[in-house]
Design a protein around this motif. Structure first.
Motif, PDB file in Angstrom:
ATOM      1  N   LEU A  20     -10.453 -32.866 -13.683  1.00 62.66           N
ATOM      2  CA  LEU A  20     -11.412 -32.985 -12.581  1.00 62.66           C
ATOM      3  C   LEU A  20     -10.998 -32.104 -11.411  1.00 62.66           C
ATOM      4  N   THR A  21      -9.720 -32.136 -11.070  1.00 57.57           N
ATOM      5  CA  THR A  21      -9.232 -31.310  -9.962  1.00 57.57           C
ATOM      6  C   THR A  21      -9.500 -29.837 -10.227  1.00 57.57           C
ATOM      7  N   ALA A 161     -19.163 -30.753 -10.398  1.00 57.22           N
ATOM      8  CA  ALA A 161     -17.867 -30.697 -11.068  1.00 57.22           C
ATOM      9  C   ALA A 161     -17.851 -31.600 -12.298  1.00 57.22           C
ATOM     10  N   LEU A 162     -18.391 -32.791 -12.169  1.00 59.16           N
ATOM     11  CA  LEU A 162     -18.453 -33.683 -13.325  1.00 59.16           C
ATOM     12  C   LEU A 162     -19.291 -33.084 -14.442  1.00 59.16           C
ATOM     13  N   ARG A 163     -20.376 -32.447 -14.066  1.00 64.48           N
ATOM     14  CA  ARG A 163     -21.224 -31.822 -15.080  1.00 64.48           C
ATOM     15  C   ARG A 163     -20.499 -30.670 -15.775  1.00 64.48           C
ATOM     16  N   ARG A 164     -19.696 -29.906 -15.028  1.00 63.33           N
ATOM     17  CA  ARG A 164     -18.928 -28.829 -15.669  1.00 63.33           C
ATOM     18  C   ARG A 164     -17.933 -29.382 -16.686  1.00 63.33           C
ATOM     19  N   LEU A 425     -14.736 -37.715  -4.021  1.00 62.18           N
ATOM     20  CA  LEU A 425     -16.080 -38.209  -4.308  1.00 62.18           C
ATOM     21  C   LEU A 425     -16.384 -38.136  -5.800  1.00 62.18           C
ATOM     22  N   ALA A 426     -15.958 -37.068  -6.457  1.00 65.87           N
ATOM     23  CA  ALA A 426     -16.198 -36.947  -7.892  1.00 65.87           C
ATOM     24  C   ALA A 426     -15.469 -38.053  -8.656  1.00 65.87           C
ATOM     25  N   LEU A 427     -14.216 -38.313  -8.280  1.00 67.71           N
ATOM     26  CA  LEU A 427     -13.472 -39.379  -8.942  1.00 67.71           C
ATOM     27  C   LEU A 427     -14.089 -40.738  -8.627  1.00 67.71           C
TER      28      LEU A 427
END
Length: 441
Positions: A20-21, A161-164, A425-427
């Motif tokens: 994720l990072t 980012a999650l979608r990637r 936020l993504a996490l």
């Protein structure tokens, strides 16, 4: 990374956080580009539409369903939390990007941000054009860059980012870009009227990666002071409205001090760490007709704060009673009249329970990304979080990047903090909503 069978546990699986990072880092330049593009749209009050056009296009590009709607003051007027408008809402829209999962197995979420910005003040005092963003020493400068277009860019970048990584939330997520946060909050109220609710709401306001636990109430009011005109050859024959206006503002100071007193029955425990949480601000003054005449009329615009739990109607009564007593008892105000009216914020304060799940999950996400524990802060301002928490049965808080000089000259945001907030936020989305793999159609 192989999909986990439990959508709520995937965020804790081995290798997820490093992946994720990296996904956030890979998208950081795009996030900065979007932020700069947003700043180039001078979305001052009544001029938000071009920025909202940009947001709507971004939401469409992410595959979100776009709901664009205007503020209907007649529909909102009877709702709790409504504030009298300070400008006509014609032609000004909210934009909401709606995400729906294939299977709803997690907790739903609202990610809210306001697109409107405050005036720049004298442009010649800025080091560069306030609507032509520049980057210096890791910071981007421009009006609205921190408050709060960086937060909007961050929540978009977090979803991207999650979608990637090949994942999407396992619960509905509503990405809101609203108007009028800086003066009424009626944009967020219109989202409630439209039916938007969720299990939590997060607003990435630029509060330095702290967690907001409470906020004060805020009220705007206007005092029109009328004196007696006279020629300056005999100023004693008149009552100077400008001087009288300052005197009336001075008479309100003891009320401010009383509400800050630790023995005040209204004082809220959430603000025990603040010596002076309640502020009365004289923000604007207009008066006089002629340099050689004792001025007849002067208008004061004030912002006053008050504690969570104080009824706005009672606050208005206290202010009006204080002014009325000043007119009765102060010899300097003999013969002076003052009329009070209200426009803009009539915003109640609120406090979240200390054990609110949204706070715990954000705190855990912040710790996982940064290694630190975010401070919990009771804010001496208002945000749109009040609408969700007080009227929408949606626990709400703020968590956003580090910014400086918001509402001031040379407003800026720290871009490294934007990247970190994006990762948090993504996490948080992954932990709160759960994840499901993207299935190509």
């Amino acid at each position: 990374m192989a999909p986990a069978s439990d959508p709520m546990s995937l965020a804790g699986s081995p290798g997820f956080l490093p992946a994720l990072t990296q996904a956030v880092a890979d998208g950081h330049e795009a996030c900065i580009t979007l932020l700069a593009d947003l700043v180039r749209h001078p979305s001052l009050l009544g001029q938000e539409q071009s920025a909202q056009d940009l947001i709507a296009g971004v939401f469409t590009g992410l595959g979100l369903t776009v709901d664009r709607f205007s503020i209907d003051l007649d529909a909102l007027r009877s709702m709790p939390g409504f504030s009298p408008a300070v400008t006509a809402p014609d032609g000004r829209d909210n934009v909401v990007g709606i995400y729906q999962p294939r299977v709803h197995s997690g907790r739903s979420l609202i990610l809210n941000g306001h697109i409107d910005v405050v005036p720049t003040g004298p442009a010649d005092l800025w080091s560069a054009d306030p609507f032509d963003p520049v980057i210096r020493d890791g910071r981007m400068y421009g009006r609205g860059v921190g408050d709060m277009k960086a937060g909007i860019a961050a929540y978009i970048a977090a979803f991207s980012a999650l979608r990637r990584m090949g994942y999407q939330p396992a619960a509905p997520v509503f990405f809101q870009s609203v108007v009028e946060e800086e003066c009424t909050g009626n944009g967020a109220l219109a989202c409630l009227h439209r039916g938007y609710r969720a299990d939590a709401a997060v607003i990435p306001e630029p509060f330095g990666q702290t967690l907001m636990t409470a906020q004060v109430g805020v009220m705007w009011l206007q005092i029109v002071v009328t004196g007696t005109p006279a020629h300056v050859l005999d100023t004693g024959a008149g009552r100077n409205a400008i001087e009288s206006a300052y005197a009336i503002a001075g008479h309100l100071k003891p009320l401010e001090q009383a509400w800050n007193d630790r023995a005040c029955p209204h004082r809220h425990a959430a603000f025990d760490g603040h010596n002076h949480p309640i502020h009365f601000n004289l923000g604007k003054i207009e008066g006089g007709e002629w340099a050689s005449s004792v001025p007849t009329r002067c208008t004061l615009d004030m912002r006053i704060g008050f504690h969570p739990g104080q009824d706005p109607a009672a606050v208005r009564a206290a202010v009006e009673d204080t002014i009325a007593q000043a007119l009765r008892t102060d010899p300097a105000l003999n013969g002076v009249k003052a009329e009070v009216s209200y426009g803009g914020f009539q915003a109640e304060g609120f406090a979240l329970p200390e054990d609110a799940e949204v706070l715990a999950e954000l705190e855990a996400s912040h710790h996982a990304v940064t290694g630190g524990i975010p401070r919990r802060v009771a804010m001496t301002c208002t945000t749109d979080a009040r609408f969700f928490a007080l009227y929408g049965d949606t626990p709400a808080t703020c968590y956003g990047p580090h910014a400086s000089r918001i509402h001031g000259i040379d407003e800026s945001v720290d871009l490294a903090s934007v990247q970190e907030v994006t990762a948090v936020l993504a996490l948080f989305i992954a932990r709160w909503c759960g994840l499901e793999p993207i299935v190509e159609q």
